[in-house]
Design a protein around this motif. Structure first.
Motif, PDB file in Angstrom:
ATOM      1  N   LEU A   1       0.737  -1.330   0.085  1.00  0.00           N
ATOM      2  CA  LEU A   1      -0.047   0.080   0.029  1.00  0.00           C
ATOM      3  C   LEU A   1       0.746   1.306   0.147  1.00  0.00           C
ATOM      4  O   LEU A   1       0.766   2.287  -0.615  1.00  0.00           O
ATOM      5  N   GLY A   2       1.988   1.216   0.618  1.00  0.00           N
ATOM      6  CA  GLY A   2       2.774   2.441   0.781  1.00  0.00           C
ATOM      7  C   GLY A   2       3.289   2.700  -0.588  1.00  0.00           C
ATOM      8  O   GLY A   2       3.497   3.856  -1.122  1.00  0.00           O
ATOM      9  N   LEU A   3       3.825   1.530  -1.373  1.00  0.00           N
ATOM     10  CA  LEU A   3       4.400   1.820  -2.576  1.00  0.00           C
ATOM     11  C   LEU A   3       3.103   2.262  -3.734  1.00  0.00           C
ATOM     12  O   LEU A   3       3.562   3.139  -4.591  1.00  0.00           O
ATOM     13  N   GLN A   4       2.074   1.637  -3.640  1.00  0.00           N
ATOM     14  CA  GLN A   4       1.056   2.098  -4.342  1.00  0.00           C
ATOM     15  C   GLN A   4       0.780   3.802  -4.093  1.00  0.00           C
ATOM     16  O   GLN A   4       0.494   4.417  -5.101  1.00  0.00           O
ATOM     17  N   TYR A   5       0.824   4.066  -3.064  1.00  0.00           N
ATOM     18  CA  TYR A   5       0.575   5.516  -2.350  1.00  0.00           C
ATOM     19  C   TYR A   5       1.602   6.280  -3.122  1.00  0.00           C
ATOM     20  O   TYR A   5       1.258   7.460  -3.764  1.00  0.00           O
TER      21      TYR A   5
ATOM     22  N   THR B   1       1.122   6.556  -6.969  1.00  0.00           N
ATOM     23  CA  THR B   1       0.145   7.386  -7.069  1.00  0.00           C
ATOM     24  C   THR B   1       0.067   8.960  -7.101  1.00  0.00           C
ATOM     25  O   THR B   1      -0.188   9.792  -7.773  1.00  0.00           O
ATOM     26  N   GLN B   2       0.899   9.366  -5.884  1.00  0.00           N
ATOM     27  CA  GLN B   2       1.520  10.647  -5.857  1.00  0.00           C
ATOM     28  C   GLN B   2       2.434  11.211  -6.883  1.00  0.00           C
ATOM     29  O   GLN B   2       2.318  12.151  -7.424  1.00  0.00           O
ATOM     30  N   ALA B   3       3.148  10.162  -7.425  1.00  0.00           N
ATOM     31  CA  ALA B   3       4.204  10.601  -8.571  1.00  0.00           C
ATOM     32  C   ALA B   3       3.120  10.927  -9.815  1.00  0.00           C
ATOM     33  O   ALA B   3       3.596  11.825 -10.406  1.00  0.00           O
ATOM     34  N   GLU B   4       2.417   9.859 -10.097  1.00  0.00           N
ATOM     35  CA  GLU B   4       1.577  10.082 -11.148  1.00  0.00           C
ATOM     36  C   GLU B   4       0.823  11.443 -11.288  1.00  0.00           C
ATOM     37  O   GLU B   4       0.428  12.093 -12.061  1.00  0.00           O
ATOM     38  N   LEU B   5      -0.055  11.641 -10.015  1.00  0.00           N
ATOM     39  CA  LEU B   5      -0.564  12.794  -9.841  1.00  0.00           C
ATOM     40  C   LEU B   5       0.067  14.158 -10.060  1.00  0.00           C
ATOM     41  O   LEU B   5      -0.225  15.141 -10.764  1.00  0.00           O
ATOM     42  N   LEU B   6       1.617  14.166  -9.512  1.00  0.00           N
ATOM     43  CA  LEU B   6       2.392  15.203  -9.994  1.00  0.00           C
ATOM     44  C   LEU B   6       2.511  15.450 -11.336  1.00  0.00           C
ATOM     45  O   LEU B   6       2.729  16.568 -11.844  1.00  0.00           O
TER      46      LEU B   6
END
Length: 172
Positions: free
Chosen positions: A31-35, A38-43
């Motif tokens: 879950l930490g890696l997915q988060y 996801t944050q990198a993709e959002l940026l």
């Protein structure tokens, strides 16, 4: 024969609590890696969105340049030219021809749209014919009144003729 009863609990080593804890830790790590991903993709998406918005703004500015500033005297000249084009020629010429008797020749018509006037130069053998024609025009719509401007005696084909210049005001 003796039976031995042991009231103390024997310790068995069962691995399932450790396996559950290890599975939960692995799931939390996933879950930490997915988060993080996801944050990198959002940026990345926000950066791309900002670049697209900037490009659209540049295209919009190029498509809609700054308005051209025109000097007030040029605006007045353009409006005067447009006003001259908007002269009600059909109404004016129909009224001029409707009451024109034989023997009167129209030599010139010069409109002034800003003042709603039409300068007429007409020629005839007698002054009374020209005066009657001007009065008949002033009494016929779209004209309201006439103002004599100038009277000349000319010779055409060896015959003396009278020229009358007069202004007719039309209803706008």
């Amino acid at each position: 024969m003796s039976i031995r009863i042991d009231f103390s609990r024997t310790r068995r080593h069962t691995p399932w609590p450790w396996l559950v804890a290890l599975a939960l830790a692995g799931w939390a790590a996933w879950l930490g890696l997915q988060y993080r991903d996801t944050q990198a993709e959002l940026l990345r998406v926000r950066g791309e969105s900002a670049r697209v918005a900037a490009a659209q703004a540049r295209r919009a500015q190029a498509a809609h340049p700054e308005p051209i500033r025109v000097a007030p005297e040029r605006v007045r000249a353009i409006n005067a030219a447009i006003g001259q084009l908007n002269v009600p020629w059909l109404d004016l010429t129909e009224a001029l021809e409707a009451v024109r008797p034989e023997g009167i020749t129209l030599l010139a018509m010069q409109p002034d749209a800003t003042h709603s006037t039409l300068l007429i130069v007409a020629e005839a053998d007698r002054a009374e014919m020209l005066a009657d024609y001007a009065q008949a025009l002033a009494a016929r719509p779209p004209f309201r009144r006439y103002t004599p401007v100038k009277q000349n005696q000319v010779t055409a084909l060896g015959k003396p003729r009278l020229q009358l210049s007069f202004e007719l005001e039309w209803a706008s």
